[in-house]
Design a protein around this motif. Structure first.
Motif, PDB file in Angstrom:
ATOM      1  N   GLY A 216       6.162  47.603  43.360  1.00 30.41           N
ATOM      2  CA  GLY A 216       5.166  48.287  44.508  1.00 30.41           C
ATOM      3  C   GLY A 216       4.943  47.366  45.770  1.00 30.41           C
ATOM      4  N   ALA A 217       4.648  47.849  46.740  1.00 31.35           N
ATOM      5  CA  ALA A 217       4.348  46.872  47.934  1.00 31.35           C
ATOM      6  C   ALA A 217       2.948  46.240  47.726  1.00 31.35           C
ATOM      7  CB  ALA A 217       4.426  47.943  49.322  1.00 31.35           C
ATOM      8  N   ILE A 218       1.929  47.016  47.155  1.00 33.00           N
ATOM      9  CA  ILE A 218       0.686  46.214  47.028  1.00 33.00           C
ATOM     10  C   ILE A 218       0.893  45.037  46.107  1.00 33.00           C
ATOM     11  CG2 ILE A 218      -1.725  46.561  46.189  1.00 33.00           C
ATOM     12  CD1 ILE A 218      -1.447  49.657  47.251  1.00 33.00           C
ATOM     13  N   TYR A 219       1.464  45.425  44.985  1.00 36.44           N
ATOM     14  CA  TYR A 219       1.299  44.281  43.941  1.00 36.44           C
ATOM     15  C   TYR A 219       2.318  43.000  44.488  1.00 36.44           C
ATOM     16  CZ  TYR A 219       2.642  40.782  40.723  1.00 36.44           C
ATOM     17  OH  TYR A 219       2.624  39.497  40.108  1.00 36.44           O
ATOM     18  N   GLU A 220       3.399  43.233  45.251  1.00 37.37           N
ATOM     19  CA  GLU A 220       4.416  42.345  45.635  1.00 37.37           C
ATOM     20  C   GLU A 220       3.638  41.376  47.090  1.00 37.37           C
ATOM     21  OE1 GLU A 220       8.607  42.163  46.345  1.00 37.37           O
ATOM     22  OE2 GLU A 220       8.784  44.238  45.490  1.00 37.37           O
ATOM     23  N   SER A 221       2.773  42.176  47.481  1.00 39.22           N
ATOM     24  CA  SER A 221       2.086  41.284  48.602  1.00 39.22           C
ATOM     25  C   SER A 221       1.062  40.234  47.945  1.00 39.22           C
ATOM     26  CB  SER A 221       1.198  42.218  49.446  1.00 39.22           C
ATOM     27  OG  SER A 221       0.185  42.758  48.755  1.00 39.22           O
ATOM     28  N   VAL A 222       0.511  40.536  46.972  1.00 40.07           N
ATOM     29  CA  VAL A 222      -0.354  39.696  46.243  1.00 40.07           C
ATOM     30  C   VAL A 222       0.524  38.470  45.645  1.00 40.07           C
ATOM     31  CG1 VAL A 222      -1.809  39.406  44.038  1.00 40.07           C
ATOM     32  CG2 VAL A 222      -2.282  41.598  45.708  1.00 40.07           C
ATOM     33  N   HIS A 223       1.677  38.960  44.926  1.00 37.53           N
ATOM     34  CA  HIS A 223       2.502  37.988  44.451  1.00 37.53           C
ATOM     35  C   HIS A 223       3.045  36.833  45.426  1.00 37.53           C
ATOM     36  CE1 HIS A 223       5.656  37.150  41.172  1.00 37.53           C
ATOM     37  NE2 HIS A 223       6.552  36.840  42.252  1.00 37.53           N
ATOM     38  N   ASN A 224       3.404  37.330  46.602  1.00 42.17           N
ATOM     39  CA  ASN A 224       3.943  36.509  47.406  1.00 42.17           C
ATOM     40  C   ASN A 224       2.831  35.558  48.115  1.00 42.17           C
ATOM     41  OD1 ASN A 224       6.567  37.295  47.244  1.00 42.17           O
ATOM     42  ND2 ASN A 224       6.363  39.104  48.743  1.00 42.17           N
ATOM     43  N   GLU A 225       1.681  36.409  48.401  1.00 38.86           N
ATOM     44  CA  GLU A 225       0.626  35.507  48.939  1.00 38.86           C
ATOM     45  C   GLU A 225       0.327  34.358  47.843  1.00 38.86           C
ATOM     46  OE1 GLU A 225      -3.987  36.620  49.462  1.00 38.86           O
ATOM     47  OE2 GLU A 225      -2.528  37.993  50.343  1.00 38.86           O
ATOM     48  N   ALA A 226       0.344  34.651  46.786  1.00 34.65           N
ATOM     49  CA  ALA A 226      -0.135  33.525  45.761  1.00 34.65           C
ATOM     50  C   ALA A 226       0.742  32.377  46.040  1.00 34.65           C
ATOM     51  CB  ALA A 226      -0.307  33.980  44.304  1.00 34.65           C
ATOM     52  N   GLN A 227       2.076  32.694  45.853  1.00 33.33           N
ATOM     53  CA  GLN A 227       3.092  31.609  46.226  1.00 33.33           C
ATOM     54  C   GLN A 227       2.850  30.833  47.444  1.00 33.33           C
ATOM     55  OE1 GLN A 227       6.579  34.177  46.178  1.00 33.33           O
ATOM     56  NE2 GLN A 227       6.972  33.793  43.880  1.00 33.33           N
ATOM     57  N   GLU A 228       2.607  31.706  48.594  1.00 35.76           N
ATOM     58  CA  GLU A 228       2.272  30.941  49.911  1.00 35.76           C
ATOM     59  C   GLU A 228       1.103  30.116  49.699  1.00 35.76           C
ATOM     60  OE1 GLU A 228       2.515  34.371  52.409  1.00 35.76           O
ATOM     61  OE2 GLU A 228       4.601  34.661  51.996  1.00 35.76           O
ATOM     62  N   ARG A 229       0.043  30.560  49.526  1.00 33.72           N
ATOM     63  CA  ARG A 229      -1.146  29.988  49.137  1.00 33.72           C
ATOM     64  C   ARG A 229      -1.085  28.715  48.452  1.00 33.72           C
ATOM     65  NH1 ARG A 229      -4.491  34.059  49.271  1.00 33.72           N
ATOM     66  NH2 ARG A 229      -5.395  33.560  51.315  1.00 33.72           N
ATOM     67  N   LEU A 230      -0.348  28.620  47.249  1.00 33.47           N
ATOM     68  CA  LEU A 230      -0.115  27.556  46.417  1.00 33.47           C
ATOM     69  C   LEU A 230       0.577  26.296  47.446  1.00 33.47           C
ATOM     70  CD1 LEU A 230      -0.640  25.920  43.859  1.00 33.47           C
ATOM     71  CD2 LEU A 230       1.445  27.328  42.928  1.00 33.47           C
ATOM     72  N   LEU A 231       1.718  26.813  47.923  1.00 31.77           N
ATOM     73  CA  LEU A 231       2.396  25.786  48.613  1.00 31.77           C
ATOM     74  C   LEU A 231       1.523  25.217  49.939  1.00 31.77           C
ATOM     75  CD1 LEU A 231       5.979  27.256  48.698  1.00 31.77           C
ATOM     76  CD2 LEU A 231       5.140  25.078  47.497  1.00 31.77           C
ATOM     77  N   SER A 232       0.809  25.931  50.542  1.00 32.17           N
ATOM     78  CA  SER A 232      -0.030  25.577  51.530  1.00 32.17           C
ATOM     79  C   SER A 232      -1.060  24.694  51.150  1.00 32.17           C
ATOM     80  CB  SER A 232      -0.827  27.001  51.945  1.00 32.17           C
ATOM     81  OG  SER A 232      -1.481  26.549  53.157  1.00 32.17           O
ATOM     82  N   LEU A 233      -1.594  24.787  50.018  1.00 43.71           N
ATOM     83  CA  LEU A 233      -2.660  23.734  49.581  1.00 43.71           C
ATOM     84  C   LEU A 233      -2.089  22.518  49.341  1.00 43.71           C
ATOM     85  CD1 LEU A 233      -4.675  25.926  47.095  1.00 43.71           C
ATOM     86  CD2 LEU A 233      -5.838  24.618  48.757  1.00 43.71           C
ATOM     87  N   LEU A 234      -0.794  22.362  49.228  1.00 46.06           N
ATOM     88  CA  LEU A 234       0.074  21.248  48.839  1.00 46.06           C
ATOM     89  C   LEU A 234       0.748  20.788  50.200  1.00 46.06           C
ATOM     90  CD1 LEU A 234       1.453  22.110  45.165  1.00 46.06           C
ATOM     91  CD2 LEU A 234      -0.159  20.397  45.922  1.00 46.06           C
ATOM     92  N   GLY A 235       0.521  21.280  51.126  1.00 48.31           N
ATOM     93  CA  GLY A 235       0.855  20.744  52.643  1.00 48.31           C
ATOM     94  C   GLY A 235       2.345  21.476  52.832  1.00 48.31           C
ATOM     95  N   ASN A 236       2.689  22.390  52.348  1.00 53.56           N
ATOM     96  CA  ASN A 236       3.835  23.137  52.787  1.00 53.56           C
ATOM     97  C   ASN A 236       5.171  22.478  52.585  1.00 53.56           C
ATOM     98  OD1 ASN A 236       3.165  25.898  52.737  1.00 53.56           O
ATOM     99  ND2 ASN A 236       2.020  25.373  54.664  1.00 53.56           N
ATOM    100  N   PRO A 237       5.287  21.337  51.686  1.00 56.52           N
ATOM    101  CA  PRO A 237       6.732  20.595  51.694  1.00 56.52           C
ATOM    102  C   PRO A 237       7.998  21.684  51.769  1.00 56.52           C
ATOM    103  CG  PRO A 237       5.791  20.654  49.443  1.00 56.52           C
ATOM    104  CD  PRO A 237       4.697  21.374  50.462  1.00 56.52           C
ATOM    105  N   SER A 238       8.839  21.180  52.427  1.00 61.50           N
ATOM    106  CA  SER A 238      10.076  21.888  52.568  1.00 61.50           C
ATOM    107  C   SER A 238      11.075  21.833  51.350  1.00 61.50           C
ATOM    108  CB  SER A 238      10.655  21.544  53.891  1.00 61.50           C
ATOM    109  OG  SER A 238      11.144  20.179  53.756  1.00 61.50           O
ATOM    110  N   GLY A 239      11.654  23.039  51.038  1.00 60.07           N
ATOM    111  CA  GLY A 239      12.567  23.176  50.089  1.00 60.07           C
ATOM    112  C   GLY A 239      12.047  23.153  48.550  1.00 60.07           C
ATOM    113  N   TYR A 240      10.845  23.730  48.663  1.00 63.12           N
ATOM    114  CA  TYR A 240      10.192  23.867  47.419  1.00 63.12           C
ATOM    115  C   TYR A 240      10.104  25.562  47.127  1.00 63.12           C
ATOM    116  CZ  TYR A 240       9.522  19.047  46.246  1.00 63.12           C
ATOM    117  OH  TYR A 240       9.798  17.866  46.100  1.00 63.12           O
TER     118      TYR A 240
END
Length: 362
Positions: free
Chosen positions: A44-68
């Motif tokens: 569902g859209a609600i859960y997937e938004s949380v799922h994707n947000e967690a991925q994006e937030r984790l990479l953001s904390l690490l400086g958004n390195p490309s290719g990961y």
């Protein structure tokens, strides 16, 4: 609410009180859906938004390195011990490991079931109480990868820096110190961690990997043991541990609010220094287990003059609301695990207890 314990458990470990309270407020009705996030479809859209947000937030904390890519898997870091050689150890290659203690040894043992392994450096001669110099690594011929364990939870050691392996993939088990300090993700081909120490509750394993490493797995492997299965399906090939991933996202928000990894690192440094200073200034009553240069900022291990005294310390500490100070059963002694969510005030309370115990038993 009753008084919360001073939680020094090694894992599952302390979670931020603010995160627990937020989860409590959203537990029954998440985003006005009329359901808990644990009840709703992972498609569902609600859960997937949380799922994707967690991925994006984790990479953001690490400086958004490309290719990961970020994967949310199950089975703990212990399953990764086998998946890594299954996916990356090719014909004629050797899996290289730095042997630093209990968890590194378990990773090596699993790799030996899959193929040829090589110990590139070891601290076994120092009883794992002093980390090996990574500048003196002796890699095998045709190394498939080099695997290191950044922090040994049981012994209480922690690498302060990592080797430059050039074209050889560097893989790191960061289960007990991930996001406790800044690190350069681009130095690694893969980093993995069980969530239950610094990221969230048990049940989720986080993998951060270069996309080229995980985009094509050996075809003979079972579906769930192939990294390309999970990267190709956004970690949604099967039902994910949805509540745990929601909790990871909330913990990542909590880290952001504390100044990101730099802010968390400074607090962790202060907590560790507070306890180590008490050990070092106790005139030998408390004895640190690890060589000072190898000491962990996550797991402070120490001994007293006898096992009887250590048992008395553990019993008295429990009576005062301190949880988890017994050392691991394989090594004994005492251990304070001071992960990100352990408040500075809990460490102050522990130091005060240590002073009182010494006064009573010196």
């Amino acid at each position: 609410m009753t008084k919360r314990s001073y939680n020094f458990n090694a894992g599952p470990a302390a979670l931020p009180l603010e995160v627990l309270e937020k989860a409590q407020s959203e537990f029954v009705d998440f985003r006005e859906s009329g359901m808990s996030i644990m009840e709703m479809s992972h498609r569902g859209a609600i859960y997937e938004s949380v799922h994707n947000e967690a991925q994006e937030r984790l990479l953001s904390l690490l400086g958004n390195p490309s290719g990961y890519k970020v994967l949310f898997l199950q089975g703990g870091a212990s399953t990764q011990f086998a998946m890594i050689p299954m996916n990356f150890l090719g014909e004629g290659q050797q899996a290289n490991y730095v042997k630093t203690g209990s968890w590194a040894n378990k990773a090596i043992k699993e790799a030996q079931l899959i193929g040829k392994t090589h110990v590139a450096a070891s601290s076994e001669s120092d009883k794992y109480m002093k980390l090996p110099e990574l500048s003196s690594l002796q890699l095998s011929e045709q190394p498939a990868y080099l695997h290191v364990t950044s922090n040994e939870t049981i012994e209480g050691t922690q690498f302060k820096e990592f080797p430059d392996t050039g074209s050889i993939p560097l893989i790191c088990d960061m289960s007990s110190d991930i996001l406790s300090r800044p690190f350069d993700l681009s130095q690694f081909a893969m980093v993995y961690a069980g969530a239950q120490k610094n990221l969230g509750p048990s049940g989720v394993t986080v993998v951060l990997a270069r996309e080229d490493m995980i985009s094509s797995s050996p075809k003979h492997l079972p579906t769930m043991l192939r990294y390309d299965t999970h990267v190709g399906n956004n970690s949604l090939y099967n039902t994910p541990p949805s509540f745990g991933i929601y909790m990871i996202n909330e913990v990542l928000k909590w880290i952001e609010a504390r100044g990101g990894l730099e802010g968390v690192q400074e607090l962790n440094r202060k907590k560790a220094e507070l306890i180590y200073n008490e050990i070092d200034n106790s005139e030998g009553f408390y004895q640190g287990c690890v060589d000072p240069a190898s000491r962990s900022h996550m797991n402070v291990t120490f001994r007293l003059g006898s096992e009887e005294l250590e048992k008395a310390f553990a019993k008295a500490s429990e009576q005062e609301g301190f949880i988890g100070l017994k050392g691991h059963r394989s090594v004994g002694g005492l251990r304070a695990s001071i992960y990100n969510a352990v408040p500075y005030e809990s460490c102050e309370a522990l130091v005060n207890f240590m002073k009182q115990f010494q006064e009573q038993h010196a």
